[in-house]
Design a protein around this motif. Structure first.
Motif, PDB file in Angstrom:
ATOM      1  N   LEU A  37       0.567  -0.931   0.419  1.00 20.32           N
ATOM      2  CA  LEU A  37       0.198  -0.069  -0.290  1.00 20.32           C
ATOM      3  C   LEU A  37       0.964   1.348   0.252  1.00 20.32           C
ATOM      4  CD1 LEU A  37      -2.737   0.883   0.237  1.00 20.32           C
ATOM      5  CD2 LEU A  37      -2.178   0.975   2.673  1.00 20.32           C
ATOM      6  N   LEU A  38       1.689   1.225   0.858  1.00 21.42           N
ATOM      7  CA  LEU A  38       2.699   2.644   1.348  1.00 21.42           C
ATOM      8  C   LEU A  38       3.518   2.892  -0.777  1.00 21.42           C
ATOM      9  CD1 LEU A  38       3.855   2.655   4.922  1.00 21.42           C
ATOM     10  CD2 LEU A  38       1.916   3.939   3.588  1.00 21.42           C
ATOM     11  N   THR A  39       3.878   1.531  -0.602  1.00 17.10           N
ATOM     12  CA  THR A  39       4.730   1.801  -2.432  1.00 17.10           C
ATOM     13  C   THR A  39       3.517   2.050  -3.176  1.00 17.10           C
ATOM     14  OG1 THR A  39       5.917  -0.448  -1.836  1.00 17.10           O
ATOM     15  CG2 THR A  39       5.683   0.190  -3.836  1.00 17.10           C
ATOM     16  N   VAL A  40       2.424   1.959  -3.805  1.00 22.19           N
ATOM     17  CA  VAL A  40       1.891   2.314  -4.665  1.00 22.19           C
ATOM     18  C   VAL A  40       1.556   3.429  -4.072  1.00 22.19           C
ATOM     19  CG1 VAL A  40      -1.329   2.191  -4.896  1.00 22.19           C
ATOM     20  CG2 VAL A  40       0.279  -0.176  -5.020  1.00 22.19           C
ATOM     21  N   TYR A  41       1.229   4.580  -2.707  1.00 25.01           N
ATOM     22  CA  TYR A  41       0.850   5.390  -2.207  1.00 25.01           C
ATOM     23  C   TYR A  41       2.146   6.530  -2.659  1.00 25.01           C
ATOM     24  CZ  TYR A  41      -4.200   4.572  -2.772  1.00 25.01           C
ATOM     25  OH  TYR A  41      -5.099   3.673  -2.717  1.00 25.01           O
ATOM     26  N   LEU A  42       3.133   6.126  -1.750  1.00 29.29           N
ATOM     27  CA  LEU A  42       3.843   7.017  -1.690  1.00 29.29           C
ATOM     28  C   LEU A  42       5.621   7.263  -3.462  1.00 29.29           C
ATOM     29  CD1 LEU A  42       4.491   5.769   1.346  1.00 29.29           C
ATOM     30  CD2 LEU A  42       2.983   7.916   0.660  1.00 29.29           C
ATOM     31  N   ASP A  43       5.563   6.043  -3.938  1.00 24.65           N
ATOM     32  CA  ASP A  43       6.585   5.839  -5.118  1.00 24.65           C
ATOM     33  C   ASP A  43       5.304   6.550  -6.660  1.00 24.65           C
ATOM     34  OD1 ASP A  43       8.077   5.077  -3.000  1.00 24.65           O
ATOM     35  OD2 ASP A  43       8.118   2.940  -4.621  1.00 24.65           O
ATOM     36  N   PRO A  44       5.895   6.851  -7.007  1.00 18.92           N
ATOM     37  CA  PRO A  44       5.110   7.249  -8.815  1.00 18.92           C
ATOM     38  C   PRO A  44       4.861   6.294  -9.251  1.00 18.92           C
ATOM     39  CG  PRO A  44       7.416   7.333  -9.271  1.00 18.92           C
ATOM     40  CD  PRO A  44       7.542   7.409  -7.857  1.00 18.92           C
ATOM     41  N   PRO A  45       3.182   5.907  -9.332  1.00 15.63           N
ATOM     42  CA  PRO A  45       2.613   5.065 -10.814  1.00 15.63           C
ATOM     43  C   PRO A  45       3.441   5.219 -12.488  1.00 15.63           C
ATOM     44  CG  PRO A  45       1.665   6.859 -10.556  1.00 15.63           C
ATOM     45  CD  PRO A  45       2.479   7.404  -9.572  1.00 15.63           C
ATOM     46  N   PRO A  46       3.370   4.375 -13.247  1.00 22.48           N
ATOM     47  CA  PRO A  46       2.703   3.043 -12.837  1.00 22.48           C
ATOM     48  C   PRO A  46       2.891   1.575 -12.079  1.00 22.48           C
ATOM     49  CG  PRO A  46       3.803   2.958 -15.125  1.00 22.48           C
ATOM     50  CD  PRO A  46       3.929   4.047 -14.372  1.00 22.48           C
ATOM     51  N   HIS A  47       2.112   1.340 -11.972  1.00 23.50           N
ATOM     52  CA  HIS A  47       2.398   0.280 -10.925  1.00 23.50           C
ATOM     53  C   HIS A  47       2.194  -1.188 -11.040  1.00 23.50           C
ATOM     54  CE1 HIS A  47       3.925   2.832  -7.282  1.00 23.50           C
ATOM     55  NE2 HIS A  47       3.108   3.718  -6.884  1.00 23.50           N
ATOM     56  N   THR A  48       2.667  -2.275 -11.650  1.00 22.57           N
ATOM     57  CA  THR A  48       1.989  -4.125 -11.787  1.00 22.57           C
ATOM     58  C   THR A  48       2.530  -4.475 -10.803  1.00 22.57           C
ATOM     59  OG1 THR A  48       4.216  -3.954 -12.610  1.00 22.57           O
ATOM     60  CG2 THR A  48       2.868  -3.115 -14.009  1.00 22.57           C
ATOM     61  N   VAL A  49       1.648  -5.830 -10.527  1.00 21.80           N
ATOM     62  CA  VAL A  49       1.727  -6.911 -10.025  1.00 21.80           C
ATOM     63  C   VAL A  49       3.172  -6.851  -9.512  1.00 21.80           C
ATOM     64  CG1 VAL A  49       1.490  -9.157  -9.842  1.00 21.80           C
ATOM     65  CG2 VAL A  49      -0.017  -7.517  -9.905  1.00 21.80           C
ATOM     66  N   ARG A  50       3.731  -7.154 -11.442  1.00 18.10           N
ATOM     67  CA  ARG A  50       5.414  -7.656 -11.846  1.00 18.10           C
ATOM     68  C   ARG A  50       6.100  -6.477 -10.870  1.00 18.10           C
ATOM     69  NH1 ARG A  50       5.337  -8.314 -17.476  1.00 18.10           N
ATOM     70  NH2 ARG A  50       5.118 -10.137 -16.833  1.00 18.10           N
ATOM     71  N   GLY A  51       6.156  -5.589 -10.689  1.00 12.40           N
ATOM     72  CA  GLY A  51       6.928  -4.516 -10.685  1.00 12.40           C
ATOM     73  C   GLY A  51       7.069  -4.461  -8.644  1.00 12.40           C
ATOM     74  N   LEU A  52       5.985  -4.589  -8.344  1.00 14.01           N
ATOM     75  CA  LEU A  52       5.439  -5.073  -7.057  1.00 14.01           C
ATOM     76  C   LEU A  52       6.533  -5.771  -5.989  1.00 14.01           C
ATOM     77  CD1 LEU A  52       2.070  -3.307  -6.478  1.00 14.01           C
ATOM     78  CD2 LEU A  52       4.294  -2.642  -5.694  1.00 14.01           C
ATOM     79  N   ALA A  53       6.489  -7.217  -6.985  1.00 12.86           N
ATOM     80  CA  ALA A  53       6.943  -8.436  -6.621  1.00 12.86           C
ATOM     81  C   ALA A  53       8.196  -7.975  -6.944  1.00 12.86           C
ATOM     82  CB  ALA A  53       6.029 -10.071  -7.744  1.00 12.86           C
ATOM     83  N   ALA A  54       8.930  -8.037  -7.949  1.00 12.27           N
ATOM     84  CA  ALA A  54      10.656  -7.062  -7.515  1.00 12.27           C
ATOM     85  C   ALA A  54      10.812  -6.230  -6.913  1.00 12.27           C
ATOM     86  CB  ALA A  54      10.406  -6.865  -8.915  1.00 12.27           C
ATOM     87  N   ARG A  55      10.156  -5.432  -6.924  1.00 15.17           N
ATOM     88  CA  ARG A  55      10.505  -4.127  -5.571  1.00 15.17           C
ATOM     89  C   ARG A  55       9.769  -4.441  -3.931  1.00 15.17           C
ATOM     90  NH1 ARG A  55      11.485   0.295  -3.663  1.00 15.17           N
ATOM     91  NH2 ARG A  55      10.265   1.806  -2.686  1.00 15.17           N
ATOM     92  N   LEU A  56       9.381  -6.255  -3.699  1.00 16.64           N
ATOM     93  CA  LEU A  56       9.357  -6.580  -2.115  1.00 16.64           C
ATOM     94  C   LEU A  56      10.058  -8.017  -2.323  1.00 16.64           C
ATOM     95  CD1 LEU A  56       6.666  -4.475  -2.074  1.00 16.64           C
ATOM     96  CD2 LEU A  56       5.703  -6.077  -1.054  1.00 16.64           C
ATOM     97  N   ASN A  57      10.479  -8.537  -3.075  1.00 17.43           N
ATOM     98  CA  ASN A  57      11.216  -9.582  -3.405  1.00 17.43           C
ATOM     99  C   ASN A  57      10.279 -10.665  -2.933  1.00 17.43           C
ATOM    100  OD1 ASN A  57      13.643 -10.560  -4.313  1.00 17.43           O
ATOM    101  ND2 ASN A  57      14.471 -11.136  -2.167  1.00 17.43           N
ATOM    102  N   VAL A  58       9.755 -10.432  -4.226  1.00 20.58           N
ATOM    103  CA  VAL A  58       8.357 -12.122  -3.471  1.00 20.58           C
ATOM    104  C   VAL A  58       7.595 -12.373  -4.615  1.00 20.58           C
ATOM    105  CG1 VAL A  58       7.362 -11.108  -1.039  1.00 20.58           C
ATOM    106  CG2 VAL A  58       6.166  -9.952  -3.035  1.00 20.58           C
ATOM    107  N   THR A  59       7.701 -13.172  -5.001  1.00 18.00           N
ATOM    108  CA  THR A  59       6.667 -13.833  -6.213  1.00 18.00           C
ATOM    109  C   THR A  59       5.225 -12.877  -6.274  1.00 18.00           C
ATOM    110  OG1 THR A  59       5.122 -15.733  -5.218  1.00 18.00           O
ATOM    111  CG2 THR A  59       7.057 -16.239  -5.411  1.00 18.00           C
ATOM    112  N   LYS A  60       4.922 -12.845  -8.181  1.00 16.46           N
ATOM    113  CA  LYS A  60       4.049 -12.133  -8.856  1.00 16.46           C
ATOM    114  C   LYS A  60       2.194 -12.954  -7.678  1.00 16.46           C
ATOM    115  CE  LYS A  60       4.656 -13.157 -12.937  1.00 16.46           C
ATOM    116  NZ  LYS A  60       4.200 -13.077 -14.194  1.00 16.46           N
TER     117      LYS A  60
END
Length: 116
Positions: A37-60
């Motif tokens: 949630l904080l990544t989506v709201y504090l980092d500039p968009p766009p946000h993708t499932v793939r990008g969030l997985a990479a950023r958090l170092n977890v799987t899709k």
């Protein structure tokens, strides 16, 4: 602005904020959901499932499960990327923006209560 906290003060602040959230009628988010949630709201968009997985170092699938719960709470929404149908875009919502803003207010209020 620089804020200097000792580790015990930082932990006390975190404790007070989490206690406030648990006692409040706010959605009870996991650490992973809060990070998303904080990544989506504090980092500039766009946000993708793939990008969030990479950023958090977890799987899709891990991101997808978290987004399922957060979507049910209307904190985020998901849409197919019209330009690349393989991507799923994660978007902000009014409810999510209000939640994040309120959380920021809680953190500020609890920080002001910390003993110096």
């Amino acid at each position: 602005m620089t804020i200097n906290l000792r580790p015990s003060q930082a932990l006390r602040l975190w404790q007070q904020v989490t206690l406030s959230e648990v006692r409040d009628d706010a959605p009870d988010l996991t650490m992973r959901q809060a990070a998303i949630l904080l990544t989506v709201y504090l980092d500039p968009p766009p946000h993708t499932v793939r990008g969030l997985a990479a950023r958090l170092n977890v799987t899709k699938p891990v991101i997808t499960r978290a987004l399922d719960s957060m979507g049910a709470l209307k904190l985020v929404s998901r849409h197919r990327d019209e330009r690349d149908k393989r991507n799923v875009l994660v978007r902000r919502t009014v409810e999510g923006a209000l939640y994040v803003e309120r959380l920021g207010d809680v953190i500020i209020a609890k920080a002001k209560e910390l003993p110096i």
